[in-house]
Design a protein around this motif. Structure first.
Motif, PDB file in Angstrom:
ATOM      1  N   ALA A 214      43.375  63.164  31.335  1.00  0.00           N
ATOM      2  CA  ALA A 214      44.201  63.172  32.530  1.00  0.00           C
ATOM      3  C   ALA A 214      45.576  62.646  32.772  1.00  0.00           C
ATOM      4  O   ALA A 214      46.633  63.557  33.738  1.00  0.00           O
ATOM      5  CB  ALA A 214      43.242  62.725  33.714  1.00  0.00           C
ATOM      6  N   HIS A 215      45.451  61.584  32.035  1.00  0.00           N
ATOM      7  CA  HIS A 215      46.911  61.155  32.254  1.00  0.00           C
ATOM      8  C   HIS A 215      47.928  61.430  31.961  1.00  0.00           C
ATOM      9  O   HIS A 215      49.123  61.268  32.169  1.00  0.00           O
ATOM     10  CB  HIS A 215      46.402  59.131  32.300  1.00  0.00           C
ATOM     11  CG  HIS A 215      46.005  58.358  33.123  1.00  0.00           C
ATOM     12  ND1 HIS A 215      45.206  57.209  32.934  1.00  0.00           N
ATOM     13  CD2 HIS A 215      45.330  59.164  34.219  1.00  0.00           C
ATOM     14  CE1 HIS A 215      44.571  56.621  34.208  1.00  0.00           C
ATOM     15  NE2 HIS A 215      45.046  57.505  34.787  1.00  0.00           N
ATOM     16  N   ALA A 216      47.419  62.169  30.719  1.00  0.00           N
ATOM     17  CA  ALA A 216      48.379  62.626  29.974  1.00  0.00           C
ATOM     18  C   ALA A 216      49.550  64.321  30.944  1.00  0.00           C
ATOM     19  O   ALA A 216      50.100  64.542  30.176  1.00  0.00           O
ATOM     20  CB  ALA A 216      49.052  62.694  28.017  1.00  0.00           C
ATOM     21  N   ALA A 217      48.665  64.243  31.447  1.00  0.00           N
ATOM     22  CA  ALA A 217      48.389  66.267  31.782  1.00  0.00           C
ATOM     23  C   ALA A 217      49.484  65.775  32.779  1.00  0.00           C
ATOM     24  O   ALA A 217      49.372  65.173  33.920  1.00  0.00           O
ATOM     25  CB  ALA A 217      46.805  65.908  32.449  1.00  0.00           C
ATOM     26  N   PRO A 218      50.621  67.291  32.638  1.00  0.00           N
ATOM     27  CA  PRO A 218      51.569  67.080  33.275  1.00  0.00           C
ATOM     28  C   PRO A 218      50.914  67.432  35.329  1.00  0.00           C
ATOM     29  O   PRO A 218      50.141  68.024  35.220  1.00  0.00           O
ATOM     30  CB  PRO A 218      52.685  68.468  33.389  1.00  0.00           C
ATOM     31  CG  PRO A 218      51.167  69.268  32.210  1.00  0.00           C
ATOM     32  CD  PRO A 218      50.834  68.336  31.725  1.00  0.00           C
ATOM     33  N   PRO A 219      51.360  67.002  36.061  1.00  0.00           N
ATOM     34  CA  PRO A 219      50.799  67.513  37.534  1.00  0.00           C
ATOM     35  C   PRO A 219      51.318  68.737  38.062  1.00  0.00           C
ATOM     36  O   PRO A 219      51.732  69.287  37.584  1.00  0.00           O
ATOM     37  CB  PRO A 219      52.100  66.789  38.499  1.00  0.00           C
ATOM     38  CG  PRO A 219      53.427  66.356  37.988  1.00  0.00           C
ATOM     39  CD  PRO A 219      53.117  66.554  36.017  1.00  0.00           C
TER      40      PRO A 219
END
Length: 220
Positions: A214-219
């Motif tokens: 989730a933290h690695a996914a782009p906004p």
């Protein structure tokens, strides 16, 4: 005629001290300290350690000039010497997904550390001895948690140029500390359920994998 009592003579009262090599004597003192501190915490006295080892306190100080040096030896015995170098190979094996590597690692690691003495000394260090816990914390971060973050970055295709931040270590610490607390609970209830432990490790790792993704996914 009454017989003369012999039991109170100095020869009868003197303890039989075993003759050991300096290495064996030192090892025996450390073993006595490990057993004592696991029961009393690191507040246990060197006098009690010497008594448990069957020696005098002055002799103990010939091997360990201070209580701090004895605690360092206990720390090395319990928290450092329990590390299996084969675990490094498991953690670095990039032929396997990160989840599988750390599943195998934590199964082997908990086989070793989910022992009464290890868990009690870890708990006493956490509660009462900031220095010992600080040593332990540094080793865990460098040998387990930072590799987990870095290997997960590689798996997710994230840039490796920056150092591991304190924020990135929070979730791995929750994973690691949660597993140790799981071990304490199992010890308190007297249960030895390896299948349950393997499942708990799998759940904890799954939570970390989801969080890191989730933290690695782009906004959006």
């Amino acid at each position: 005629m009454p017989t003369k009592k012999q039991s109170n003579t100095p020869a009868a009262a003197a303890p039989n001290r075993r003759r050991l090599s300096p290495e064996a004597r030192r090892d025996e003192i450390v073993s006595a300290a490990v057993a004592l501190f696991a029961e009393t915490g690191f507040d246990g006295s060197t006098r009690d350690v010497a008594r448990s080892a069957g020696i005098t306190q002055p002799l103990l100080y010939r091997y360990f000039p201070s209580k701090e040096s004895l605690i360092e030896a206990v720390y090395a015995r319990v928290f450092l010497e329990s590390w299996d170098p084969a675990w490094d190979d498991i953690l670095q094996d990039r032929s396997l997904p990160v989840r599988d590597r750390f599943q195998y690692f934590y199964e082997a690691y908990t086989d070793t550390v989910f022992e009464r003495v290890w868990l009690r000394l870890w708990y006493f260090a956490l509660l009462r001895d900031a220095e010992v816990y600080g040593w332990y914390r540094e080793v865990v971060q460098e040998q387990i948690l930072k590799p987990l973050v870095r290997e997960r970055r590689i798996e997710l295709g994230i840039d490796q140029a920056f150092h591991v931040t304190p924020a990135e270590l929070e979730m791995p610490w929750l994973l690691h500390g949660g597993l140790l607390n799981y071990g304490l609970r199992r010890q308190a209830t007297g249960e030895d359920d390896k299948a349950g432990r393997i499942h708990a490790i799998r759940q904890a790792l799954e939570m970390y994998m989801l969080c890191s993704s989730a933290h690695a996914a782009p906004p959006e």
